[in-house]
Scaffold this motif. Structure first.
Motif, short mmCIF file in Angstrom:
data_model
loop_
_atom_site.label_atom_id
_atom_site.label_comp_id
_atom_site.label_asym_id
_atom_site.label_seq_id
_atom_site.Cartn_x
_atom_site.Cartn_y
_atom_site.Cartn_z
N SER A 141 0.86 -1.18 0.00
CA SER A 141 0.00 0.00 0.00
C SER A 141 0.89 1.22 0.00
O SER A 141 2.12 1.13 0.15
N THR A 143 0.95 3.40 2.32
CA THR A 143 1.49 3.48 3.68
C THR A 143 2.71 2.59 3.82
O THR A 143 3.71 2.98 4.43
N ALA A 144 2.63 1.38 3.27
CA ALA A 144 3.78 0.48 3.34
C ALA A 144 4.97 1.06 2.60
O ALA A 144 6.12 0.94 3.04
N ARG A 218 4.34 -1.53 8.03
CA ARG A 218 2.94 -1.34 8.36
C ARG A 218 2.19 -1.05 7.06
O ARG A 218 2.62 -0.20 6.28
N THR A 219 1.08 -1.71 6.87
CA THR A 219 0.39 -1.61 5.58
C THR A 219 -0.85 -0.73 5.61
O THR A 219 -1.33 -0.32 4.56
N THR A 220 -1.37 -0.43 6.80
CA THR A 220 -2.59 0.39 6.87
C THR A 220 -2.27 1.75 7.46
O THR A 220 -1.42 1.88 8.35
N LEU A 221 -2.97 2.75 6.96
CA LEU A 221 -2.74 4.11 7.43
C LEU A 221 -3.11 4.24 8.91
O LEU A 221 -2.42 4.93 9.67
N GLY A 222 -4.16 3.54 9.34
CA GLY A 222 -4.56 3.60 10.74
C GLY A 222 -3.46 3.11 11.67
O GLY A 222 -3.17 3.75 12.69
N ALA A 223 -2.85 1.97 11.34
CA ALA A 223 -1.77 1.43 12.17
C ALA A 223 -0.59 2.39 12.21
O ALA A 223 0.03 2.59 13.26
N TRP A 224 -0.26 2.98 11.06
CA TRP A 224 0.86 3.90 11.01
C TRP A 224 0.60 5.14 11.86
O TRP A 224 1.45 5.59 12.62
#
Length: 306
Positions: A141, A143-144, A218-224
């Motif tokens: 993604s 984000t990744a 990290r692949t999701t914006l929320g996790a980042w």
């Protein structure tokens, strides 16, 4: 005495500490990597510290304790919910003259432990960081891509701020006797605070370019952004607990909310990757959202938690 026995007897003991919380798949991946080292088992130990998991994580670690009873140990730190408290618990237990830290979900090459010891012997450092290569699992993604390009810049951390992240840190056991362990009150930034103490004590810090550890992006914006929020909270905690050494400005400092400087951001980005124009715009957006998330974390810590 056989050649392998002589080699073990002549080798410094290396202890590896891995904190973990609710990550059964990640710790399995990491342990598979750590039990496959070429370094003599007689001079090597892996200590996993569970930070109060309420899933199957401890069961996974126990599997490896049963399969490798002379190599893998499980400890529990469930009084303080903090990766730094978990690391401190491990420090109390380990026997090695060298102590390495990596995170659950990371991997290393089979020669990693051997290379760490060789670097210590060749360069006589007290505190060492190395490269972290962030890799993308699956399709990835934006984000990744951001995490892979700008997530970890260990050489710059060491040169500019005198620390390395704990995901790739090795120190001599005597360093803890000299400066103490990690500050478990910090939700984030304990690696920087510890590294600064080491630097101020006049101990030798070193970047090892020939060792790499591997970390999934990290692949999701929320996790980042949740990570950036924790970083913002940690910066205010450090300002509160260590005002004499805190580098963070006040959480209401207007500079914390200004957009990134496009030219500076683009320079950092293109040092690490070759984005398209569309990707550059998206990555800039993630960079600015990251800055705002850190600012929000600082405000939360100062006015709602402080």
């Amino acid at each position: 005495m056989s050649p392998s026995s002589r080699r073990a007897a002549d080798s410094p003991r290396l202890s590896v500490i891995v904190p973990v919380y609710n990550d059964p798949d990640g710790i399995r991946t990491t342990l598979e990597s750590l039990v496959a080292q070429t370094y003599p088992t007689a001079c090597y130990e892996v200590v996993v510290v569970d930070n109060g998991s309420d899933d199957t994580t401890p069961d996974v670690v126990r599997e490896y304790c049963e399969r490798y009873p002379e190599l893998v140990t499980l400890l529990v730190e469930d009084e303080i919910q903090s990766s730094y408290a978990a690391r401190n618990r491990g420090i109390e237990h380990v026997r090695g003259s060298l102590v390495s830290f990596i995170d659950a979900d990371m991997t290393v090459k089979p020669t990693w432990a051997e290379s760490v010891v060789a670097s210590a012997e060749a360069n006589d450092w007290d505190y060492m960081g190395c490269d972290i290569e962030t890799y993308i699992v699956g399709e990835g993604s934006l984000t990744a891509t951001y995490d892979r390009a700008l997530g970890f810049t260990v050489r710059r951390y060491l040169e500019e701020a005198h620390f390395t992240v704990t995901a790739c840190l090795t120190v001599r056991r005597s360093v803890f006797d000299h400066v103490g362990g990690f500050d478990s009150r910090l939700i984030s930034g304990g690696d920087g605070e510890f590294g600064e103490r080491v630097h101020n004590a006049g101990l030798t810090q070193y970047f090892e370019p020939n060792i790499t550890v591997y970390h999934p992006a990290r692949t999701t914006l929320g996790a980042w952004l949740r990570k950036q929020f924790r970083v913002g909270r940690g910066s205010i905690q450090r300002r509160r607990y260590h005002p004499e050494r805190a580098g963070s400005s006040h959480p209401l400092d207007p500079r914390k909310f200004l957009p990134l400087r496009p030219r500076t951001f683009y320079g950092r980005l293109t040092d690490a990757t070759t984005p398209t124009a569309r990707e550059t715009i998206g990555l800039y957006g993630i960079g600015y959202l990251s800055k705002l998330a850190r600012a929000a974390g600082g405000l939360y810590e100062q006015y709602l938690r402080g």
